[in-house]
Design a protein around this motif. Sequence first.
Motif, PDB file in Angstrom:
ATOM      1  N   ASN A 102      92.785  43.527  33.689  1.00  0.00           N
ATOM      2  CA  ASN A 102      92.035  44.600  34.431  1.00  0.00           C
ATOM      3  C   ASN A 102      90.953  44.072  35.183  1.00  0.00           C
ATOM      4  N   LEU A 103      90.392  44.685  36.187  1.00  0.00           N
ATOM      5  CA  LEU A 103      89.600  44.323  37.216  1.00  0.00           C
ATOM      6  C   LEU A 103      88.834  45.371  37.594  1.00  0.00           C
ATOM      7  N   TRP A 104      87.429  45.323  37.540  1.00  0.00           N
ATOM      8  CA  TRP A 104      86.601  46.260  38.202  1.00  0.00           C
ATOM      9  C   TRP A 104      86.767  46.568  39.576  1.00  0.00           C
ATOM     10  N   ARG A 105      86.925  47.840  39.898  1.00  0.00           N
ATOM     11  CA  ARG A 105      87.405  48.145  41.397  1.00  0.00           C
ATOM     12  C   ARG A 105      86.120  47.528  42.450  1.00  0.00           C
ATOM     13  N   ALA A 106      84.930  47.291  42.075  1.00  0.00           N
ATOM     14  CA  ALA A 106      83.892  46.731  42.767  1.00  0.00           C
ATOM     15  C   ALA A 106      84.243  45.185  43.181  1.00  0.00           C
ATOM     16  N   GLU A 107      84.680  44.756  42.164  1.00  0.00           N
ATOM     17  CA  GLU A 107      85.085  43.198  42.097  1.00  0.00           C
ATOM     18  C   GLU A 107      86.272  43.077  43.071  1.00  0.00           C
ATOM     19  N   ALA A 108      87.363  44.001  43.009  1.00  0.00           N
ATOM     20  CA  ALA A 108      88.479  44.093  43.833  1.00  0.00           C
ATOM     21  C   ALA A 108      88.302  44.194  45.215  1.00  0.00           C
TER      22      ALA A 108
END
Length: 177
Positions: A102-108
């Motif tokens: 998983n990856l936080w959307r803001a980081e993506a």
Amino acid sequence: MPKYIDDATFGDYFRDFQYTAWRLETRRGYASDLASERYARFRNGESLGIESSTWTDNIRAQTGQGKRIERVRLVDSPPTQGQRFLLASAANNIAAGEDIRNLWRAEAEKVGLPAEDFWLFDSRRALLLHFDEADEYLGSELIEDPVRIARYCRVRDAAWHHAIRREQFVEQVRSHA
């Protein structure tokens, strides 16, 4: 207008790949999940447990041959109900052999990941999944153009580098609550 594959052949891609099947999931939810019995159990606070399905049976078969099935899911802060369901239900696929991170959307967004859902097979072809505004699946477009495939490979590498394993991510979600 994209040319969609015949949905009857969709499962073939997950049996016929040679080495890797990799997915980027970017949606905040999927209409197909909302209609599932597992989602109803999740909404009722019931444990999802580990269950066998056509999907998990195939994961076991493919990973048993040494193939990898992996995905990265983008998650909002706070996670949507659909994303919380996917976090809870991921344990089932992971138990079968899939590696879900998983990856936080803001980081993506910081690393420039696109808002596209796709599967990448053996770094040589992809299925770009199309959805409507209500998160209903419309179909999958086969991509074999080398330039587009190279782009998807770069997206995969960036997403995988920044994503974290489900267990770690669940702890981050709890600490943000």
